[in-house]
Enzyme design. Sequence first.
Site, PDB file in Angstrom:
ATOM      1  NE  ARG A  28      -4.235  -1.701   1.952  1.00 27.54           N
ATOM      2  CZ  ARG A  28      -5.382  -1.590   1.276  1.00 27.54           C
ATOM      3  NH1 ARG A  28      -5.679  -0.488   0.642  1.00 27.54           N
ATOM      4  NH2 ARG A  28      -6.239  -2.583   1.248  1.00 27.54           N
ATOM      5  NE  ARG A  32      -4.813   3.056   3.442  1.00 28.59           N
ATOM      6  CZ  ARG A  32      -5.080   2.035   4.267  1.00 28.59           C
ATOM      7  NH1 ARG A  32      -6.276   1.933   4.816  1.00 28.59           N
ATOM      8  NH2 ARG A  32      -4.153   1.148   4.571  1.00 28.59           N
ATOM      9  NE  ARG A  41      -8.550   9.868   0.766  1.00 32.44           N
ATOM     10  CZ  ARG A  41      -8.170   9.447   1.967  1.00 32.44           C
ATOM     11  NH1 ARG A  41      -8.042   8.151   2.204  1.00 32.44           N
ATOM     12  NH2 ARG A  41      -7.895  10.299   2.927  1.00 32.44           N
ATOM     13  CG  ASP A  77      -9.168  -2.810  -4.564  1.00 32.78           C
ATOM     14  OD1 ASP A  77      -8.843  -2.222  -3.521  1.00 32.78           O
ATOM     15  OD2 ASP A  77      -9.850  -3.862  -4.560  1.00 32.78           O
ATOM     16  CE1 TYR A 154     -13.077  -7.789   0.960  1.00 33.05           C
ATOM     17  CE2 TYR A 154     -11.416  -9.204  -0.033  1.00 33.05           C
ATOM     18  CZ  TYR A 154     -11.775  -8.258   0.902  1.00 33.05           C
ATOM     19  OH  TYR A 154     -10.843  -7.788   1.782  1.00 33.05           O
TER      20      TYR A 154
END
Lengths: 346, 346
Positions: A28, A32, A41, A77, A154
């Site tokens: 990652r 973020r 974002r 992703d 998922y």
Amino acid sequence: MNTILKNDLILRTLRGETVERVPVWMMRQAGRFLPEYRELRKKYTFFERCKTPELACEITLQPVRRLGTDAAILFSDILVVPEAMGLEVQLVEKVGPILPSTIRTKEDLGKIRIPEVQEQLGYVFDAIRMIKQELAGEVPLIGFAGAPWTLLCYMVQGKGTKTFDEARRFCYTQPEAAHILLQMITDTTIAYLKAQVEAGVDLVQVFDSWAGLLGPDDFSAICLPYIRQIVEALKDEVPVIVFAKGAWHSLPLLQATGATALGVDWGLTPEFARQLTGNEVVIQGNFDPAKLYAPIPFIEKEVEKMLQGFGKDKYIANLRHGILPDTPVEHAQAFIEAIKNYSWSN
Amino acid sequence: MNTILKNDLILRTLRGETVERVPVWMMRQAGRFLPEYRELRKKYTFFERCKTPELACEITLQPVRRLGTDAAILFSDILVVPEAMGLEVQLVEKVGPILPSTIRTKEDLGKIRIPEVQEQLGYVFDAIRMIKQELAGEVPLIGFAGAPWTLLCYMVQGKGTKTFDEARRFCYTQPEAAHILLQMITDTTIAYLKAQVEAGVDLVQVFDSWAGLLGPDDFSAICLPYIRQIVEALKDEVPVIVFAKGAWHSLPLLQATGATALGVDWGLTPEFARQLTGNEVVIQGNFDPAKLYAPIPFIEKEVEKMLQGFGKDKYIANLRHGILPDTPVEHAQAFIEAIKNYSWSN
């Protein structure tokens, strides 16, 4: 045609060569914790960032520029694959992924298909080509995909949870449907990763983020056969790193798939990871990202302990899971520098 | 004065004796999967159920009556301890626990205290006395508490999460405050468990539900010293089962605390669990509760595999985590029966 790489340390490590120091990147890292990412974002939704090659390219490059990691990893992703297979995926900030329509029965398999990856996921390959051009051979580019079991989690559960009980229920109560689904995901993933390679990625990582929810027997039945297919289909083209989080018990079986490197989670000491794999495979891992909150001298001490444990060769330094959103950038920098500047001559 | 127990199988197993069959109970057996529990849940809040001895007693007995488990476990929650220490705890249905006020700094330690357990947690001991009377020696009663690290997780984070990043941050960035907090929780827990024993429980289990979030070194620093204190304070009075979920790597260290039995999670094969502990300690575990969704013949086959793996003696059959809310009662019954009826003479 591939540009010659200026920094090919991670590729030499993956070939098992004796290297001058340990390569490092962070799961990652494109994301973020960087202020320049948070700016983007504010303006674009997750899928806008993912599906606009210029944005995916910019985000992929940010940590390489800022921190000097030894590899770039594609900003994307794992859930783009279920989406390409026909299930709507919503990525809600601070909530996580939501799949409004799920697979719970054999009939539900009619909702999905094995897609033409060039049509459905062309935006990924466009981004890869643009990134490779922008990188201009600075560092290698890592492509990736989720492992079939993790994507099944998922697709069956419809959202993130701690234990994915519905996914386990599906596998135990409807094994036939589960294996059809796992094979469909596998076929899609192989085509997807091959197309990533064709577009220019230098190596790939397969993330089995929820492997640890299964015991050894169930891992062998539900995860391993599909990971093996993916590794076998890719390994002659590029190095393949498999990170089956929590499946420490199956490291020897993962090694036997022919994977170039294995990610290890935090449950293993470096010594035990080496012991389980006979010191014969490249290992990647396993710094606790919460330790990047701590003062820099603490980070440096912990990095030293990790490096001494794993040793210089056949090792890629990384975190045990994704870098945390509010990690101070200078602490991430200190982590990278501590690995780069470690004196192996002592 | 203790009544003589009619079924003391679990206690004989915990003494390491040769037994006629394996004892069985299920984590969260007193709870959500039973329709008679769900009826009570409609009428009373969680803390009403917990704090009214008649209700806690009724809920504790339900699975013993319905399923014939070899032990009753007190209906309560590990978070009654943080509440008794002074932090408000809300248990919100379908959301989980919320602690509006958290511990994030050394100054925050002023919010909490080591309570007088008889004053603050008297309702638990009242419930235990009532349950013992109602059980009338049918089966032993298990008392329990959360381990200090797991309680710290909630007290720092303020809610359930997958990774308790704030709790890890607190321990790494403010180790002094973290150890003061861990010691305060430990002192409270020892007094709490001793009072449970005094009120009549026959054995206790310590749940370190989030132990698996720490690597071996951090487990040794943050979890182990406090678990050891608890075991040492209790083990001469009653058997102590320690379930440090995910801390498979530290089973030998947990064994060295003197714990009577160790819970094992699903990452370990029975063979590896026995190997790690030199076959010298009682092991408890480790059936996947999602397998109770599957058809009964599948459950029976999986139970057989588990029993053969662990063997008849020094083993307590249980789940790998709490029974799932929508488990069919007849499947839970089949699990219990499969263990009870397994023919060890073959």
